[in-house]
Design an enzyme around this catalytic site. Structure first.
Site, mmCIF file in Angstrom:
data_model
loop_
_atom_site.group_PDB
_atom_site.id
_atom_site.type_symbol
_atom_site.label_atom_id
_atom_site.label_comp_id
_atom_site.label_asym_id
_atom_site.label_seq_id
_atom_site.Cartn_x
_atom_site.Cartn_y
_atom_site.Cartn_z
ATOM 1 N N ILE A 226 -9.148 -23.256 -0.642
ATOM 2 C CA ILE A 226 -10.274 -22.435 -0.175
ATOM 3 C C ILE A 226 -10.419 -22.723 1.315
ATOM 4 O O ILE A 226 -10.715 -23.854 1.703
ATOM 5 C CB ILE A 226 -11.563 -22.778 -0.943
ATOM 6 C CG1 ILE A 226 -11.395 -22.429 -2.428
ATOM 7 C CG2 ILE A 226 -12.769 -22.064 -0.333
ATOM 8 C CD1 ILE A 226 -12.594 -22.752 -3.296
ATOM 9 N N ALA B 50 4.135 1.714 8.106
ATOM 10 C CA ALA B 50 5.055 0.639 8.495
ATOM 11 C C ALA B 50 4.433 -0.196 9.603
ATOM 12 O O ALA B 50 4.085 0.338 10.656
ATOM 13 C CB ALA B 50 6.374 1.233 8.977
ATOM 14 N N GLY C 102 9.135 -4.723 2.530
ATOM 15 C CA GLY C 102 9.036 -3.780 1.405
ATOM 16 C C GLY C 102 10.146 -4.004 0.387
ATOM 17 O O GLY C 102 11.052 -4.821 0.594
ATOM 18 N N ARG D 23 -9.594 -20.922 8.200
ATOM 19 C CA ARG D 23 -8.403 -20.296 8.777
ATOM 20 C C ARG D 23 -8.830 -19.613 10.082
ATOM 21 O O ARG D 23 -9.798 -18.844 10.076
ATOM 22 C CB ARG D 23 -7.854 -19.261 7.790
ATOM 23 C CG ARG D 23 -6.535 -18.660 8.182
ATOM 24 C CD ARG D 23 -5.939 -17.819 7.080
ATOM 25 N NE ARG D 23 -6.758 -16.651 6.757
ATOM 26 C CZ ARG D 23 -6.389 -15.704 5.893
ATOM 27 N NH1 ARG D 23 -5.258 -15.811 5.237
ATOM 28 N NH2 ARG D 23 -7.174 -14.685 5.659
ATOM 29 N N ILE E 189 0.848 -1.202 0.000
ATOM 30 C CA ILE E 189 0.000 0.000 0.000
ATOM 31 C C ILE E 189 0.882 1.250 0.000
ATOM 32 O O ILE E 189 0.591 2.238 -0.666
ATOM 33 C CB ILE E 189 -0.971 -0.020 1.207
ATOM 34 C CG1 ILE E 189 -1.887 -1.263 1.107
ATOM 35 C CG2 ILE E 189 -1.813 1.249 1.256
ATOM 36 C CD1 ILE E 189 -2.788 -1.503 2.302
ATOM 37 N N ASP F 230 -10.906 -15.891 10.905
ATOM 38 C CA ASP F 230 -11.564 -15.297 9.735
ATOM 39 C C ASP F 230 -13.057 -15.081 9.998
ATOM 40 O O ASP F 230 -13.801 -16.053 10.173
ATOM 41 C CB ASP F 230 -11.449 -16.249 8.525
ATOM 42 C CG ASP F 230 -10.239 -15.960 7.666
ATOM 43 O OD1 ASP F 230 -9.661 -14.869 7.797
ATOM 44 O OD2 ASP F 230 -9.891 -16.833 6.844
ATOM 45 N N ASN G 19 12.178 -0.274 6.583
ATOM 46 C CA ASN G 19 13.288 -1.171 6.966
ATOM 47 C C ASN G 19 13.504 -2.281 5.932
ATOM 48 O O ASN G 19 14.428 -3.090 6.064
ATOM 49 C CB ASN G 19 13.081 -1.757 8.372
ATOM 50 C CG ASN G 19 11.832 -2.618 8.478
ATOM 51 O OD1 ASN G 19 11.234 -3.001 7.466
ATOM 52 N ND2 ASN G 19 11.436 -2.925 9.702
ATOM 53 N N LEU G 20 12.661 -2.332 4.920
ATOM 54 C CA LEU G 20 12.762 -3.293 3.813
ATOM 55 C C LEU G 20 12.664 -4.747 4.279
ATOM 56 O O LEU G 20 13.126 -5.642 3.568
ATOM 57 C CB LEU G 20 14.043 -3.064 2.982
ATOM 58 C CG LEU G 20 14.126 -1.706 2.268
ATOM 59 C CD1 LEU G 20 15.418 -1.591 1.453
ATOM 60 C CD2 LEU G 20 12.935 -1.466 1.348
ATOM 61 N N TYR H 200 -2.979 -8.599 15.975
ATOM 62 C CA TYR H 200 -2.720 -7.625 14.905
ATOM 63 C C TYR H 200 -3.729 -6.476 14.971
ATOM 64 O O TYR H 200 -3.368 -5.292 15.036
ATOM 65 C CB TYR H 200 -2.782 -8.317 13.532
ATOM 66 C CG TYR H 200 -2.990 -7.356 12.403
ATOM 67 C CD1 TYR H 200 -2.014 -6.417 12.085
ATOM 68 C CD2 TYR H 200 -4.178 -7.354 11.663
ATOM 69 C CE1 TYR H 200 -2.217 -5.496 11.063
ATOM 70 C CE2 TYR H 200 -4.385 -6.454 10.646
ATOM 71 C CZ TYR H 200 -3.410 -5.524 10.347
ATOM 72 O OH TYR H 200 -3.623 -4.609 9.347
HETATM 73 N N1 UDP Z 1 -8.345 -17.195 1.499
HETATM 74 C C1 UDP Z 1 -8.467 -18.490 0.979
HETATM 75 N N2 UDP Z 1 -7.337 -19.086 0.497
HETATM 76 C C2 UDP Z 1 -6.113 -18.496 0.501
HETATM 77 C C3 UDP Z 1 -5.999 -17.178 1.027
HETATM 78 C C4 UDP Z 1 -7.132 -16.568 1.527
HETATM 79 O O1 UDP Z 1 -9.555 -19.056 0.954
HETATM 80 O O2 UDP Z 1 -5.131 -19.119 0.060
HETATM 81 C C5 UDP Z 1 -9.552 -16.505 1.999
HETATM 82 C C6 UDP Z 1 -9.444 -16.063 3.444
HETATM 83 O O3 UDP Z 1 -9.935 -17.072 4.306
HETATM 84 C C7 UDP Z 1 -10.359 -14.827 3.442
HETATM 85 C C8 UDP Z 1 -10.218 -14.261 2.034
HETATM 86 O O4 UDP Z 1 -9.695 -15.333 1.238
HETATM 87 O O5 UDP Z 1 -11.702 -15.193 3.632
HETATM 88 C C9 UDP Z 1 -9.267 -13.092 1.949
HETATM 89 O O6 UDP Z 1 -8.073 -13.448 2.601
HETATM 90 P P1 UDP Z 1 -6.769 -12.548 2.531
HETATM 91 O O7 UDP Z 1 -5.674 -13.274 3.262
HETATM 92 O O8 UDP Z 1 -6.497 -12.158 1.122
HETATM 93 O O9 UDP Z 1 -7.184 -11.217 3.307
HETATM 94 P P2 UDP Z 1 -7.759 -10.999 4.803
HETATM 95 O O10 UDP Z 1 -9.254 -11.078 4.675
HETATM 96 O O11 UDP Z 1 -7.163 -12.022 5.689
HETATM 97 O O12 UDP Z 1 -7.300 -9.614 5.124
#
Ligand code: UDP
Length: 331
Positions: free
Chosen positions: A206, A73, A36, A281, A12, A284, A32-33, A140
């Site tokens: 997915i 950053a 980046g 994950r 960004i 989420d 700090n790369l 985070y």
């Molecule tokens: N996602 C997925 N497979 C991947 C990476 C992400 O299904 O390999 C899903 C993740 O569970 C979320 C959406 O895609 O629902 C967006 O994930 P991303 O990591 O891009 O952004 P976030 O929502 O975590 O900021």
């Protein structure tokens, strides 16, 4: 006078720097790369270093007349933050404490802060409004909320004015095809899908198809990185003209499921993009869509690249021309 952009070599950050330079602003980048890329920024005033380095900050604030800071950053991976919260608070909160201390010392009164829609946690309503409760579900997002609160107190105590921008899912790349998203390893959905289209990965995982959504996959509000970049410029103008602290959501107010994103990418790339469904994950939320009406009304922000096809097409232009990210960029 100059604008100091921390994290200006990130995804960004680099697009924001490109936008600010195009608007005629004088930019200093501090990065700090660690994540980046030097090749992603074309400014002369580039400092490689950490925001927590107080001697470096002193040097920058002493040697330049800084009007405002745009602070991008940060570390931004949810899973990593759960495993190492101390590191996240150090990188994302201690850094801002040091930065604000120097802003106070050198009488710099304006800061634009990169926050996240993740601070709402599991949304209470869709689309999310800025006034909705903030209940982060991971370290985070907690660090981002902690900084938003610190900024409020610094306004009250020292008159430091801030705009906190709560981003939805940044996506896409600069229309010039020269800068784009490049993480190593890649964690984000769209670049992962495009790596499959490039033959670098076999399939897209997915993460769960049993969510309470139409097709069972998570829904997100994808916002083009250039629209985000422009919002930083408008926030700077807001601080210059109105001088009041604000918090804004930045999203398109429209959600797309993981499957819809994959379908659109199939159309753009012409690749079949195989998928496999895996476990959810952790952390989420099922749906994240934010209302950006406040930013539209107050900043006059209008997303220009809101169409999903354009978002994925610009990302594909970048990834197909730079299959190794900045490693394959000669500059
Ligand atoms: N996602 C997925 N497979 C991947 C990476 C992400 O299904 O390999 C899903 C993740 O569970 C979320 C959406 O895609 O629902 C967006 O994930 P991303 O990591 O891009 O952004 P976030 O929502 O975590 O900021």
């Amino acid at each position: 006078m100059s604008i100091l952009v921390t994290g200006g070599a990130g995804y960004i950050g680099s697009h924001t720097v490109a936008e600010l330079v195009a608007q005629g602003e004088d930019i200093i980048v501090l990065d700090n790369l660690h994540t980046g890329h030097k090749k992603a920024v074309q400014v002369e005033k580039f400092y490689q270093g950490d925001v927590r380095d107080t001697a470096l900050l002193d040097g920058i604030f002493r040697n330049h007349r800084i009007e405002a800071v745009i602070h991008l950053a940060a570390q931004s991976l949810v899973e990593e933050s759960v495993t190492d919260p101390l590191d996240y608070y150090d990188n994302n909160v201690v850094s801002v404490h040091r930065l604000l201390s120097k802003m106070h010392k050198y009488d710099v009164k304006n800061i634009i802060f990169s926050s996240t829609a993740a601070i709402y946690g599991e949304p209470k309503q869709i689309p999310i409004q800025e006034s909705d409760p903030t209940e982060p579900t991971n370290p985070y997002a907690e660090t981002k909320l902690a900084v938003e609160k610190l900024l409020t107190w610094c306004d009250q105590a020292y008159g430091i004015k801030s705009v906190s921008l709560r981003y939805c899912n940044a996506a896409g790349a600069h229309p010039n095809g020269e800068i784009g998203e490049a993480h190593d390893p890649e964690n984000h959905l769209i670049p992962i899908i495009l790596q499959v289209a490039l033959g670098q990965l076999e399939y897209v995982s997915i993460y769960g198809d049993d969510y309470p959504t139409d097709d069972g996959t998570c829904i997100r509000d994808y916002i083009h990185v250039m629209d985000l970049a422009h919002a930083h410029y408008l926030s700077l103008q807001w601080l210059r003209e109105k001088g009041e602290s604000r918090i804004y959501n930045l999203g398109n107010g429209t959600g797309f499921s993981v499957r819809q994103i994959i379908d659109q990418a199939r159309e753009v790339t012409g690749h079949s993009i195989p998928t496999r469904t895996t476990a959810r994950r952790p952390g989420d939320p099922a749906i994240l869509i934010a209302s950006a009406d406040r930013a539209k009304k107050e900043l006059g922000w209008t997303p220009e690249y809101s169409d999903l096809q354009t978002i994925i097409q610009t990302a594909w232009n970048w990834h197909s021309r730079h299959p190794q990210g900045y490693k394959s960029t000669v500059r």
